[in-house]
Design an enzyme around this catalytic site. Structure first.
Site, PDB file in Angstrom:
ATOM      1  N   ARG A  88       9.944  -0.335  51.792  1.00 39.72           N
ATOM      2  CA  ARG A  88      11.244  -0.883  53.215  1.00 39.72           C
ATOM      3  C   ARG A  88      12.669  -0.720  53.275  1.00 39.72           C
ATOM      4  O   ARG A  88      12.966  -1.183  54.477  1.00 39.72           O
ATOM      5  CB  ARG A  88      10.974  -1.226  54.040  1.00 39.72           C
ATOM      6  CG  ARG A  88       9.763  -0.484  55.006  1.00 39.72           C
ATOM      7  CD  ARG A  88       8.986  -2.125  56.128  1.00 39.72           C
ATOM      8  NE  ARG A  88       8.463  -1.817  57.838  1.00 39.72           N
ATOM      9  CZ  ARG A  88       7.545  -1.414  57.540  1.00 39.72           C
ATOM     10  NH1 ARG A  88       6.127  -1.906  56.715  1.00 39.72           N
ATOM     11  NH2 ARG A  88       6.952  -1.428  58.987  1.00 39.72           N
ATOM     12  N   ARG A 160      -1.361  -5.694  69.257  1.00 36.83           N
ATOM     13  CA  ARG A 160      -0.227  -6.186  67.853  1.00 36.83           C
ATOM     14  C   ARG A 160       0.683  -7.464  68.667  1.00 36.83           C
ATOM     15  O   ARG A 160       1.686  -6.272  69.428  1.00 36.83           O
ATOM     16  CB  ARG A 160      -0.224  -5.661  67.022  1.00 36.83           C
ATOM     17  CG  ARG A 160      -1.399  -5.694  66.139  1.00 36.83           C
ATOM     18  CD  ARG A 160      -0.415  -4.409  64.338  1.00 36.83           C
ATOM     19  NE  ARG A 160       0.694  -4.859  64.365  1.00 36.83           N
ATOM     20  CZ  ARG A 160       0.605  -3.762  63.363  1.00 36.83           C
ATOM     21  NH1 ARG A 160       0.360  -2.713  62.986  1.00 36.83           N
ATOM     22  NH2 ARG A 160       1.911  -3.987  63.377  1.00 36.83           N
TER      23      ARG A 160
HETATM   24  P1  AMP Z   1       3.531  -2.533  59.779  1.00 34.55           P
HETATM   25  O1  AMP Z   1       1.636  -2.708  59.280  1.00 34.55           O
HETATM   26  O2  AMP Z   1       3.412  -1.419  58.036  1.00 34.55           O
HETATM   27  O3  AMP Z   1       4.332  -1.775  60.233  1.00 34.55           O
HETATM   28  O4  AMP Z   1       4.082  -4.246  59.406  1.00 34.55           O
HETATM   29  C1  AMP Z   1       4.339  -4.750  60.067  1.00 34.55           C
HETATM   30  C2  AMP Z   1       5.245  -6.149  59.709  1.00 34.55           C
HETATM   31  O5  AMP Z   1       4.615  -6.138  58.070  1.00 34.55           O
HETATM   32  C3  AMP Z   1       6.485  -5.424  59.101  1.00 34.55           C
HETATM   33  O6  AMP Z   1       7.446  -5.698  60.800  1.00 34.55           O
HETATM   34  C4  AMP Z   1       7.457  -6.549  58.331  1.00 34.55           C
HETATM   35  O7  AMP Z   1       7.566  -7.596  58.897  1.00 34.55           O
HETATM   36  C5  AMP Z   1       6.575  -6.918  57.382  1.00 34.55           C
HETATM   37  N1  AMP Z   1       6.318  -5.776  56.261  1.00 34.55           N
HETATM   38  C6  AMP Z   1       4.901  -4.288  55.833  1.00 34.55           C
HETATM   39  N2  AMP Z   1       5.724  -4.456  54.762  1.00 34.55           N
HETATM   40  C7  AMP Z   1       7.243  -4.469  54.392  1.00 34.55           C
HETATM   41  C8  AMP Z   1       7.716  -4.699  53.272  1.00 34.55           C
HETATM   42  N3  AMP Z   1       7.578  -3.353  52.445  1.00 34.55           N
HETATM   43  N4  AMP Z   1       8.853  -4.917  53.366  1.00 34.55           N
HETATM   44  C9  AMP Z   1       8.981  -6.238  54.206  1.00 34.55           C
HETATM   45  N5  AMP Z   1       8.693  -6.722  55.336  1.00 34.55           N
HETATM   46  C10 AMP Z   1       7.458  -5.931  55.196  1.00 34.55           C
END
Ligand code: AMP
Ligand code: ADP
Length: 214
Positions: A88, A160
């Site tokens: 990311r 969520r």
């Molecule tokens: P997601 O389910 O992929 O939308 O991730 C939810 C949250 O987890 C994001 O908004 C970030 O706070 C954290 N997160 C997930 N993957 C990453 C990553 N590769 N780097 C940093 N934060 C992450």
């Protein structure tokens, strides 16, 4: 086959990553799911990650990179994997490249699921996640058979916390600032592929299978 899913939060990365994993028989590795499982289990990592996630911010790179590098080195990843939500940031992408390079490996495709910001707000507002197994649905576009109940495990569905409108706006800003530069990064690496993420789930998947092969 090593695939990275790129796209804004709510673009449909997880939805498509699950379908890729099922069709091509590779593990689906979602860093968001890993953090949510850690939060649920009350681990130290979960406690740290939660403070960032609740604010719509990215978890610091040093908490994410080792976790993913360890995961892709596990036995079930020898035939490949689909990474969803990682990398990311540019430093995460560089760390992944370096770790793979040391093993004589590389990412095959970075698939960017393109969805404009206007659609994202609607996507996230309607997304529902299972409190038990973490499966995701959409009130309109991917409804459950019985309202409010997970098709897979029968548990309750919730919105969520980080899908609430004020946090979604923040996450979109974070996406544009920190994650979108990866599109150029993988274009330069010659492995970026774009798909239109605004069409039906099955049509997005059809476009992806044209890229990955039957
Ligand atoms: P997601 O389910 O992929 O939308 O991730 C939810 C949250 O987890 C994001 O908004 C970030 O706070 C954290 N997160 C997930 N993957 C990453 C990553 N590769 N780097 C940093 N934060 C992450
Ligand atoms: P991401 O993993 O990129 O954050 P998800 O895969 O969880 O996104 O999708 C976000 C929401 O949009 C979910 O509720 C999902 O059911 C829904 N969704 C995913 N793909 C599509 C699509 N092509 N059309 C309409 N809704 C979709």
């Amino acid at each position: 086959m090593k695939v990275i899913m790129l796209g804004a939060p709510g673009a449909g990365k997880g939805t498509q990553a699950k379908k890729i994993a099922a069709k091509y028989q590779v593990p689906h590795i979602s860093t968001g799911d890993i953090f949510r499982a850690n939060i649920k289990n009350g681990t130290e990592l979960g406690k740290k990650a939660k403070t960032y996630m609740d604010q719509g911010l990215l978890v610091p790179d040093d908490l994410v990179v080792d976790l993913v590098v360890d995961r892709v080195n596990q036995e079930d990843c020898t035939k490949g994997y689909v990474l969803d939500g990682f990398p990311r940031t540019i430093p995460q992408a560089e760390a992944l490249d370096k770790a793979l390079n040391d093993l004589g490996q590389k990412v095959d495709y970075a698939i960017n699921v393109e969805v404009p910001d206007e659609n994202i707000i609607e996507r996230m507002g309607g997304r529902r996640a299972c409190v038990g197994c973490g499966a995701t649905y959409h009130l309109v576009y991917a409804p459950t058979k019985k309202e409010g109940v997970c098709d897979t495990c029968g548990r309750e569905l919730i919105l969520r916390d980080d899908d609430k409108p004020e946090t979604v706006t923040k996450r979109l800003n974070v996406y544009h600032e920190q994650t979108q530069p990866l599109i150029d990064y993988y274009t330069q690496a010659g492995i970026l592929r774009e798909v239109d993420g605004t069409v039906d789930i099955e049509d997005v998947f059809r476009a992806i299978t044209l890229i990955l092969g039957e």
